[in-house]
Design an enzyme around this catalytic site. Sequence first.
Site, PDB file in Angstrom:
ATOM      1  N   GLU A 181     122.140  25.434  47.156  1.00 33.11           N
ATOM      2  CA  GLU A 181     123.471  26.013  46.938  1.00 33.11           C
ATOM      3  C   GLU A 181     124.587  25.046  47.344  1.00 33.11           C
ATOM      4  OE1 GLU A 181     124.016  29.958  48.421  1.00 33.11           O
ATOM      5  OE2 GLU A 181     122.409  30.806  47.201  1.00 33.11           O
ATOM      6  N   GLY A 182     124.388  23.785  47.050  1.00 31.89           N
ATOM      7  CA  GLY A 182     125.359  22.757  47.406  1.00 31.89           C
ATOM      8  C   GLY A 182     124.940  22.064  48.680  1.00 31.89           C
TER       9      GLY A 182
END
Length: 756
Positions: free
Chosen positions: A440-441
């Site tokens: 997620e990043g």
Amino acid sequence: MALESLRRSLLTRPIYGWARSVLPGMSQTEQEALEAGDVWWDADLFTGNPDWRKLLETPPAVLSAEERAFLDGPVRELCDMLDDWRIQWEWRDLPPEAWDFIKQHKFFGMIIPKEYGGLGFSAYAHSEVVRTLSTRSITAAVTVMVPNSLGPGELLMQFGTDAQRDYWLPRLARGDEVPCFGLTSPEAGSDAASMVDTGVVCRGTVDGEEVLGLRLNWHKRYITLGPVATVLGLAFKMHDPDRLLGGEADLGITVALIPTNLPGVEIGRRHLPSGQPFQNGPNWGHDVFVPLDHIIGGPEQAGKGWKMLMSALAAGRGISLPSLSAAGAAFCAHTTGAYARVRQQFGIPVGKFEGIQERLARIAGHAYMLDAARRLTCAGLDQGHKPSVISAIMKSNATERMRVCVDDAMDVHAGKAVIDGPQNYLGNLYRAVPVGITVEGANILTRSLIVFGQGAIRSHPYLLDEMNALGMEDSRAGLAAFDKAFWAHAGHAIATWFRALGRAWTGAAVSPAPDAGAVSDHYKRLGRYAAAFAIMADVALLTLGGALKRKEMLSGRLGDILSELYLLSAVLKRWEDEGRQQDDLPLVDYCMALGCTAIERLMADVLANLPNRFAAAVLKVAVQPFGAARLGPDDDLVRDCAELLLAPSATRDRLVAGIYQGRGDDALARLNHAFERVVSLEPLVHRIHKEKIDDLEEAVRRGQLMPSELDQIRSLEEAVAAVVEVDDFAPEELSPLARDRGEHPAEVSRRTAFGG
């Protein structure tokens, strides 16, 4: 009006022309990321003068009776049916009964509204479910969190057509469909613009009828639930070379729903992410044809996929991994405090050693802070906000602080946590940490590019308006808009300069604060740092302009200051929401001391590395005139926080509330039992030591001890021994070589090495 016109002509016009010439280019993905989500408390912090009343009046996150019943019922039942050791090492998957239970009780439909057959839970309830499951099984938690985070469900609710919602959402809620989302590919990780997966507009045949659609080709990897998914949310670059849609040839990133049973869809084998057996793997598409109505939101949403993804991520990224991280910190607080009380060396609990107490205090402080920030973020989400910058702060900071807590917990447990087996309740969490850091990043990217990079534009009170004005095609309208925003910005910067100056030189004495009892001074200190941050951000933007985008270390430090301000705000908010519990003050003070020390250091680092040395010197006068203060927690405060984990109390209960406590005779249940026995029998043990009783049975015969007291001591010794115990295995359990030849693996290795 005449003066305004004169100002615009003589002053604003040349500044406007210069700014347009130096404004750095912005990619489409960057522009869409900026447009996704919204701002909230981060915008207040960026003003340099946060409105504390606004923070304190934010309704705290609470559970409904229905949500509480779900946590006390199905969530606990699911935890009870899981055996994390067997999931991890034997089955490499959740057992079939767990999959059935998850679907039957609509765990995949927590965020789906009730009108579509979902549970319609709040962000806070979603967070609490993930938090509890995470302390029992990472695999179960990830399996549940993904469909409720960045996936088809969230995208359909935000952007889907009525027909798509009516068809897909009930099926997703019931578990008839298992969703996954395909974004990452070998060529494109964080840089989605480099994606090579394609969807070409063409004509094809569906059920014997020719329709306009997309021919898709893709290769995705790291896709959670991919190996078992029945429907794939797919991100790809959409092209219309023959202009069949009447627009441009290259439409950009688009998102569509792809049933995985279509011809050409290939589901690959499984990945094993850092040893975690949740379903994850690659998939491919080879000339897969779907009608245009498979695009989420229909053809009107073609080319808008990145904005859709960022908008969905603005919510989900603030819930799932922060909840797992807060759970990990609380779990470490509970287990490490209990173990440090139960385990003795040199005749005293290891938790009484100051070296251990440093670790315990840090775990306790991080656990308090992470759950405070989790609750505040959920409160904002439940008010309807989708704060993209705050979600990035939460994801990166929560997972990083979880890593610190887990490392500290491992160090305190030592060999107990190193030896794998059913008795090791920490090892799997330790192995799982890199997954949270990466997905997620990735945290490196999030810290260095997103938190301040996006925050400076989205959360700043005037910068986005200035950039939008500079980007207007109509130069007359652009000049007028820029004139208004620029001079408002200038006035704001001057006010912020004097505000920062006054608060720094008076030691925050003139900084406004609510009447918050024992923590009022903490609000003053945060107000001082908010003003300092705001003027530092303005000076960095003024002196570096677009080059700041490439100064990632500088941007990362500014982002860290913003993160600390948000997390510390959450700490103060939690203390207020929980009724100003005086016994929790050591945790509040510890968090503030640690956070303020970090801010002081970060401010000094920014000043030392700002390329414009004159600007840095002038800035130092306003923000750090006496140098970086050393404000870290003192030894007495460290001891106070550590002691909170070493004995039962209401504060400890609040700190570890909601985590799974084990069942039967498993490792966690053994630890809880031994902890209770050690605490309750401490007076008896103390009397035995004071009276220097060495032979307990002889003491019973002499009447110094009651027979029942001897039984209690023996049961205590057994309970402690059960906790200290670690697992061992027969050679044939661990080595296929030993199984195949009936030999000890060491003998096999020795003979093989010498050519036997």
